[in-house]
Design an enzyme around this catalytic site. Structure first.
Site, PDB file in Angstrom:
ATOM      1  N   HIS A   1       0.569  17.458 -25.066  1.00  0.00           N
ATOM      2  CA  HIS A   1       0.390  16.040 -24.720  1.00  0.00           C
ATOM      3  C   HIS A   1      -0.924  15.438 -25.207  1.00  0.00           C
ATOM      4  CE1 HIS A   1       3.897  16.792 -22.251  1.00  0.00           C
ATOM      5  NE2 HIS A   1       3.961  15.525 -21.904  1.00  0.00           N
TER       6      HIS A   1
ATOM      7  N   ARG B   1      -1.844  22.555 -12.902  1.00  0.00           N
ATOM      8  CA  ARG B   1      -0.887  21.523 -13.314  1.00  0.00           C
ATOM      9  C   ARG B   1      -1.154  21.047 -14.736  1.00  0.00           C
ATOM     10  NH1 ARG B   1       1.906  16.427 -10.160  1.00  0.00           N
ATOM     11  NH2 ARG B   1       3.080  15.748 -12.002  1.00  0.00           N
TER      12      ARG B   1
ATOM     13  N   ARG C   1       0.817  -1.241   0.000  1.00  0.00           N
ATOM     14  CA  ARG C   1       0.000   0.000   0.000  1.00  0.00           C
ATOM     15  C   ARG C   1       0.842   1.278   0.000  1.00  0.00           C
ATOM     16  NH1 ARG C   1      -3.287  -2.679   4.050  1.00  0.00           N
ATOM     17  NH2 ARG C   1      -4.898  -3.881   2.972  1.00  0.00           N
TER      18      ARG C   1
ATOM     19  N   GLU D   1      10.569  18.440 -23.932  1.00  0.00           N
ATOM     20  CA  GLU D   1       9.912  18.827 -22.666  1.00  0.00           C
ATOM     21  C   GLU D   1      10.537  20.118 -22.110  1.00  0.00           C
ATOM     22  OE1 GLU D   1       7.224  17.269 -21.624  1.00  0.00           O
ATOM     23  OE2 GLU D   1       7.450  15.080 -21.630  1.00  0.00           O
TER      24      GLU D   1
ATOM     25  N   ASN E   1       0.781  19.744 -19.442  1.00  0.00           N
ATOM     26  CA  ASN E   1       0.338  18.827 -20.487  1.00  0.00           C
ATOM     27  C   ASN E   1       0.309  19.492 -21.874  1.00  0.00           C
ATOM     28  OD1 ASN E   1      -1.865  16.170 -20.787  1.00  0.00           O
ATOM     29  ND2 ASN E   1      -0.369  16.207 -19.135  1.00  0.00           N
TER      30      ASN E   1
ATOM     31  N   LYS F   1       3.901  11.965 -10.652  1.00  0.00           N
ATOM     32  CA  LYS F   1       3.011  11.198 -11.530  1.00  0.00           C
ATOM     33  C   LYS F   1       3.691   9.874 -11.853  1.00  0.00           C
ATOM     34  CE  LYS F   1       0.073  14.433 -14.101  1.00  0.00           C
ATOM     35  NZ  LYS F   1      -0.273  14.994 -15.426  1.00  0.00           N
TER      36      LYS F   1
ATOM     37  N   LYS G   1       8.634  23.309 -12.886  1.00  0.00           N
ATOM     38  CA  LYS G   1       7.762  22.171 -12.557  1.00  0.00           C
ATOM     39  C   LYS G   1       7.466  22.137 -11.057  1.00  0.00           C
ATOM     40  CE  LYS G   1       6.401  17.560 -13.465  1.00  0.00           C
ATOM     41  NZ  LYS G   1       6.468  16.324 -14.203  1.00  0.00           N
TER      42      LYS G   1
ATOM     43  N   GLU H   1      -3.429  17.916 -10.178  1.00  0.00           N
ATOM     44  CA  GLU H   1      -3.961  18.432 -11.440  1.00  0.00           C
ATOM     45  C   GLU H   1      -5.428  18.818 -11.346  1.00  0.00           C
ATOM     46  OE1 GLU H   1      -2.110  16.625 -14.986  1.00  0.00           O
ATOM     47  OE2 GLU H   1      -4.098  16.775 -15.888  1.00  0.00           O
TER      48      GLU H   1
ATOM     49  N   HIS I   1       8.754   9.942 -26.682  1.00  0.00           N
ATOM     50  CA  HIS I   1       7.737  10.772 -26.019  1.00  0.00           C
ATOM     51  C   HIS I   1       7.975  12.275 -26.229  1.00  0.00           C
ATOM     52  CE1 HIS I   1       4.837  12.182 -23.079  1.00  0.00           C
ATOM     53  NE2 HIS I   1       5.799  12.875 -22.497  1.00  0.00           N
TER      54      HIS I   1
ATOM     55  N   HIS J   1       0.112  12.359 -26.968  1.00  0.00           N
ATOM     56  CA  HIS J   1      -0.232  11.029 -26.442  1.00  0.00           C
ATOM     57  C   HIS J   1      -1.093  10.252 -27.447  1.00  0.00           C
ATOM     58  CE1 HIS J   1       0.445  11.753 -21.801  1.00  0.00           C
ATOM     59  NE2 HIS J   1       1.558  11.547 -22.453  1.00  0.00           N
TER      60      HIS J   1
HETATM   61  N1  LIG Z   1       5.825  11.107 -14.694  1.00  0.00           N
HETATM   62  C1  LIG Z   1       5.954  12.198 -15.422  1.00  0.00           C
HETATM   63  O1  LIG Z   1       5.709  13.325 -14.952  1.00  0.00           O
HETATM   64  C2  LIG Z   1       6.465  12.073 -16.826  1.00  0.00           C
HETATM   65  C3  LIG Z   1       6.904  13.242 -17.494  1.00  0.00           C
HETATM   66  C4  LIG Z   1       7.399  13.100 -18.780  1.00  0.00           C
HETATM   67  C5  LIG Z   1       7.468  11.845 -19.375  1.00  0.00           C
HETATM   68  N2  LIG Z   1       7.053  10.757 -18.683  1.00  0.00           N
HETATM   69  C6  LIG Z   1       7.176   9.427 -19.268  1.00  0.00           C
HETATM   70  O2  LIG Z   1       8.563   9.172 -19.433  1.00  0.00           O
HETATM   71  C7  LIG Z   1       8.736   8.180 -20.456  1.00  0.00           C
HETATM   72  C8  LIG Z   1       9.862   8.556 -21.359  1.00  0.00           C
HETATM   73  O3  LIG Z   1      11.043   8.648 -20.581  1.00  0.00           O
HETATM   74  P1  LIG Z   1      12.453   8.762 -21.288  1.00  0.00           P
HETATM   75  O4  LIG Z   1      12.380   9.653 -22.442  1.00  0.00           O
HETATM   76  O5  LIG Z   1      13.424   9.035 -20.231  1.00  0.00           O
HETATM   77  O6  LIG Z   1      12.636   7.306 -21.919  1.00  0.00           O
HETATM   78  P2  LIG Z   1      13.268   5.943 -21.378  1.00  0.00           P
HETATM   79  O7  LIG Z   1      13.140   5.825 -19.921  1.00  0.00           O
HETATM   80  O8  LIG Z   1      12.665   4.877 -22.224  1.00  0.00           O
HETATM   81  O9  LIG Z   1      14.799   6.104 -21.747  1.00  0.00           O
HETATM   82  C9  LIG Z   1      15.134   6.238 -23.102  1.00  0.00           C
HETATM   83  C10 LIG Z   1      16.254   5.268 -23.522  1.00  0.00           C
HETATM   84  O10 LIG Z   1      17.473   5.778 -23.036  1.00  0.00           O
HETATM   85  C11 LIG Z   1      18.197   4.753 -22.335  1.00  0.00           C
HETATM   86  N3  LIG Z   1      18.951   5.457 -21.311  1.00  0.00           N
HETATM   87  C12 LIG Z   1      18.463   6.039 -20.187  1.00  0.00           C
HETATM   88  N4  LIG Z   1      19.427   6.692 -19.550  1.00  0.00           N
HETATM   89  C13 LIG Z   1      20.556   6.512 -20.245  1.00  0.00           C
HETATM   90  C14 LIG Z   1      21.886   6.963 -20.092  1.00  0.00           C
HETATM   91  N5  LIG Z   1      22.244   7.798 -19.106  1.00  0.00           N
HETATM   92  N6  LIG Z   1      22.810   6.560 -20.999  1.00  0.00           N
HETATM   93  C15 LIG Z   1      22.443   5.773 -22.038  1.00  0.00           C
HETATM   94  N7  LIG Z   1      21.195   5.332 -22.263  1.00  0.00           N
HETATM   95  C16 LIG Z   1      20.273   5.712 -21.364  1.00  0.00           C
HETATM   96  C17 LIG Z   1      17.139   3.821 -21.828  1.00  0.00           C
HETATM   97  O11 LIG Z   1      17.659   2.529 -21.619  1.00  0.00           O
HETATM   98  C18 LIG Z   1      16.124   3.853 -22.954  1.00  0.00           C
HETATM   99  O12 LIG Z   1      16.480   2.956 -23.967  1.00  0.00           O
HETATM  100  C19 LIG Z   1       7.395   8.077 -21.162  1.00  0.00           C
HETATM  101  O13 LIG Z   1       6.758   6.893 -20.783  1.00  0.00           O
HETATM  102  C20 LIG Z   1       6.630   9.278 -20.647  1.00  0.00           C
HETATM  103  O14 LIG Z   1       5.236   9.046 -20.647  1.00  0.00           O
HETATM  104  C21 LIG Z   1       6.552  10.858 -17.436  1.00  0.00           C
HETATM  105  O1  LIG Z   2       3.796  16.302 -14.608  1.00  0.00           O
HETATM  106  C1  LIG Z   2       2.827  16.574 -15.318  1.00  0.00           C
HETATM  107  O2  LIG Z   2       1.749  16.952 -14.840  1.00  0.00           O
HETATM  108  C2  LIG Z   2       2.920  16.442 -16.787  1.00  0.00           C
HETATM  109  O3  LIG Z   2       1.919  16.564 -17.468  1.00  0.00           O
HETATM  110  C3  LIG Z   2       4.281  16.163 -17.375  1.00  0.00           C
HETATM  111  C4  LIG Z   2       4.228  15.451 -18.717  1.00  0.00           C
HETATM  112  O4  LIG Z   2       5.391  15.812 -19.423  1.00  0.00           O
HETATM  113  C5  LIG Z   2       4.250  13.931 -18.588  1.00  0.00           C
HETATM  114  O5  LIG Z   2       4.389  13.343 -19.852  1.00  0.00           O
HETATM  115  C6  LIG Z   2       3.103  13.311 -17.843  1.00  0.00           C
HETATM  116  O6  LIG Z   2       3.345  11.947 -17.598  1.00  0.00           O
HETATM  117  C7  LIG Z   2       1.813  13.379 -18.588  1.00  0.00           C
HETATM  118  O7  LIG Z   2       0.799  13.158 -17.679  1.00  0.00           O
HETATM  119  P1  LIG Z   2      -0.625  12.603 -18.082  1.00  0.00           P
HETATM  120  O8  LIG Z   2      -1.430  12.921 -16.859  1.00  0.00           O
HETATM  121  O9  LIG Z   2      -1.097  13.333 -19.289  1.00  0.00           O
HETATM  122  O10 LIG Z   2      -0.481  11.166 -18.330  1.00  0.00           O
HETATM  123 ZN   LIG Z   3       5.607  14.515 -21.136  1.00  0.00          ZN
END
Ligand SMILES: NC(=O)c1ccc[n+]([C@@H]2O[C@H](COP(=O)([O-])OP(=O)(O)OC[C@H]3O[C@@H](n4cnc5c(N)ncnc54)[C@H](O)[C@@H]3O)[C@@H](O)[C@H]2O)c1
Ligand SMILES: O=C(O)C(=O)C[C@@H](O)[C@H](O)[C@H](O)COP(=O)(O)O
Ligand SMILES: [Zn+2]
Length: 367
Positions: free
Chosen positions: A248, A241, A121, A185, A245, A143, A227, A237, A267, A252
Site C-alpha cells: 500500500h 495491523r 458523534r 487484496e 498495508n 477503517k 483480517k 494499527e 485500488h 497509494h
Molecule cells: N477500509 C478498509 O479497510 C479498506 C480496505 C481495502 C480497500 N479500501 C478502499 O476501498 C476502495 C475500493 O473499493 P472497491 O474496489 O470495492 O471499489 P468500489 O467501491 O469503487 O466498487 C467498484 C465498482 O464496482 C461497482 N460495483 C460494486 N458492487 C457491484 C456489484 N455487486 N455488481 C456490479 N457492480 C458493482 C461499483 O459501482 C463501482 O463502480 C478504495 O477506496 C480503497 O481505499 C478500504
Molecule cells: O485494514 C487495514 O489495516 C488495511 O491496511 C487494509 C488495506 O487493504 C486498506 O486499503 C486500507 O484502507 C489502507 O489503510 P490506510 O491506513 O493505509 O489508509
Molecule cells: Zn487495500
C-alpha cells in the site's frame, strides 16, 4: 455459511457472515439492530442492481428504509460527497439510536462508515459488501476514510460495524476488472502471513478470480479470518495491523499520482503492483530470496494484475517518495514500508533509507 467473529479488547464483538443468498435474508439479520427504520447508503450502480432486494428484505422484517446513492467511484470518497451525505442523513431525521447500512464496495463502505462515525458523534452501521475487495477486506476492521489530493484515506476514523453480511452471489454481477482488483487484496493476505493459503490461491483457488463461487467463498472466509485475527489484536494499527498495508505505501502513492483515476488503476491493482515492488525492494535490500519475488510476480501476473510500474504509467521517483513520506505509517519524517522475508512472512520496516528507495524506484522505471 460461515460466521467469523471479530473481537478485540477495545470494541464490541461483531460477526462477519459469509455465504450465498444472504442479501434476500438480510432484513431478518439487520432488524434486531435497526429498530424499525434505516437509511441504506449505496452507489448508483449497486443501488440499481441490488437495492430493491435489500429493501424488500428489510420491509419483510418490519424495517422501513430509504436509499441514498452517491456516484460510483473513488471520487465519492471526498469532503464534498461526505457533506452531501451528512445532509441527507440529517434530512432523513435519523437519531442517535438509528443505524445506517452500507451497500456497496469499498468506496461506499469507507464513506458510509465515516459518515456513521461523525453523525451525531457516532451511530452504528452495518456493512453489506458487494465487491470482492469489500468482502475480503474493506468491510472488516473499521477503517473508514475519504481521500484528499494530498493522499489516500488521510481523513477518517476507526469505527467498527455492528455486522457484516458478505453474500458471494452478489459478486456474480461484478465486472472482471473489479474481481481482479479484489483478488489483489486476497493474494496480499497470503503474502503477509499464510504461505499455504497463497499456494492454494496460486493453484486450485485461482478459479476464484474468474468467478467460481466455491473458490470465492473459501477465499472470502480465509481472508476474513486473517483480517479478523490481525484487527482483533491491534485495532488502531499500533503495530501488527500495519502488515495489512503490504503493497500500500507504493500502491497509494501510485494511485494518488494517477489522481485516484480508477480507469487507470483500481485500488487492488495498485496493491498487487505494490506487493511486487515490496518483494523486489526486499530482495534489493538482501532480506528476501529473488526466487520468492519472482514467484509473487508470476502468480500476480497470472491473475491478470500488474507487476511492473510502467504498466501503471510514467512516474517520477521524487514525487512518489514525497507521497510515501505523507503516508499515515510515516514517523518523524521517516518512511515506513511493509517488506517481506519470504512469501507468508511480512514485517514492518521503519526509517527506510530514502537514497536506496530512490535508486530502487529508478530501477523500477521511475524518472
Ligand atoms: N477500509 C478498509 O479497510 C479498506 C480496505 C481495502 C480497500 N479500501 C478502499 O476501498 C476502495 C475500493 O473499493 P472497491 O474496489 O470495492 O471499489 P468500489 O467501491 O469503487 O466498487 C467498484 C465498482 O464496482 C461497482 N460495483 C460494486 N458492487 C457491484 C456489484 N455487486 N455488481 C456490479 N457492480 C458493482 C461499483 O459501482 C463501482 O463502480 C478504495 O477506496 C480503497 O481505499 C478500504
Ligand atoms: O485494514 C487495514 O489495516 C488495511 O491496511 C487494509 C488495506 O487493504 C486498506 O486499503 C486500507 O484502507 C489502507 O489503510 P490506510 O491506513 O493505509 O489508509
Ligand atoms: Zn487495500
Amino acid at each position: 455459511m460461515t460466521v467469523i467473529p471479530v473481537s478485540g479488547g477495545a470494541f464490541a464483538t461483531y460477526d462477519v457472515v459469509v455465504g450465498r443468498g444472504l442479501l434476500a435474508e438480510a432484513g431478518a439479520r439487520i432488524a434486531p439492530i435497526a429498530r424499525g427504520r434505516t437509511v441504506i447508503i449505496s452507489d448508483e450502480t449497486v443501488a440499481a442492481i441490488h437495492g430493491a432486494t435489500l429493501q424488500a428484505s428489510l420491509e419483510a422484517a418490519g424495517v422501513k428504509s430509504e436509499i441514498v446513492a452517491v456516484p460510483p467511484g473513488e471520487a465519492s470518497k471526498s469532503f464534498a460527497e461526505l457533506e452531501r451525505l451528512m445532509d441527507r442523513l440529517l434530512a432523513a431525521g435519523l437519531d442517535r439510536k438509528d443505524v445506517v447500512v452500507a451497500l456497496g464496495g469499498g468506496v461506499v463502505g469507507d464513506l458510509a462508515g465515516l459518515a456513521a462515525a461523525l453523525y451525531m458523534r457516532g451511530i452504528d452501521f452495518v456493512q453489506v459488501p458487494t465487491t470482492l475487495l469489500a468482502q475480503v477486506d474493506s468491510s472488516v476492521g473499521g477503517k473508514t476514510a475519504i481521500d484528499t489530493p494530498r493522499g489516500k484515506n488521510l481523513v477518517g476514523a476507526f469505527h467498527q460495524p455492528r455486522l457484516v453480511l458478505a453474500d458471494i452471489d452478489m459478486l456474480g454481477t461484478l465486472p472482471d476488472v473489479q474481481m481482479r482488483s479484489g483478488w489483489g487484496e486476497v493474494l496480499k493476505h497470503g503474502l503477509i502471513c499464510d504461505a499455504a493459503y497463497f499456494d492454494w490461491l496460486a493453484a486450485d483457488g485461482a478459479a476464484g478470480v474468474t468467478g467460481d463461487p466455491a473458490a470465492l467463498e473459501r477465499a472470502v472466509v480465509r481472508s476474513v479470518e486473517i483480517k479478523s485475527a490481525v484487527v482483533g489484536e491491534d485495532e488502531k494499527e499500533a503495530g501488527r495491523r500495519a502488515l495489512l498495508n503490504l503493497g500500500h505505501t507504493f500502491g497509494h502513492a501510485i494511485e494518488a499520482e494517477l489522481g485516484f483515476e480508477e480507469a487507470a488503476l483500481a485500488h487492488g491493482e495498485a496493491v498487487a503492483l505494490g506487493c511486487c515492488m515490496a518483494f523486489r525492494f526486499s530482495v534489493e535490500r538482501g532480506l528476501c530470496e529473488a526466487a520468492e519475488a519472482q514467484r509473487v510476480e508470476a502468480v500476480i501476473a497470472a491473475a491478470g494484475l500488474p507487476t511492473r510500474l510502467d504498466q501503471a504509467g510514467a512516474f517520477e521517483a521524487d514525487r512518489l517518495i514525497a507521497l510515501m513520506a505523507g503516508d499515515k505509517k510515516a514517523e518523524a519524517g521517516g518512511i515506513t514500508l511493509i517488506l517481506a522475508r519470504r512469501i507468508g512472512e511480512a514485517f514492518v520496516q521503519k526509517d527506510v533509507d530514502v537514497a536506496r528507495l530512490r535508486a530502487f524506484l529508478k530501477t523500477e522505471g521511475a524518472a
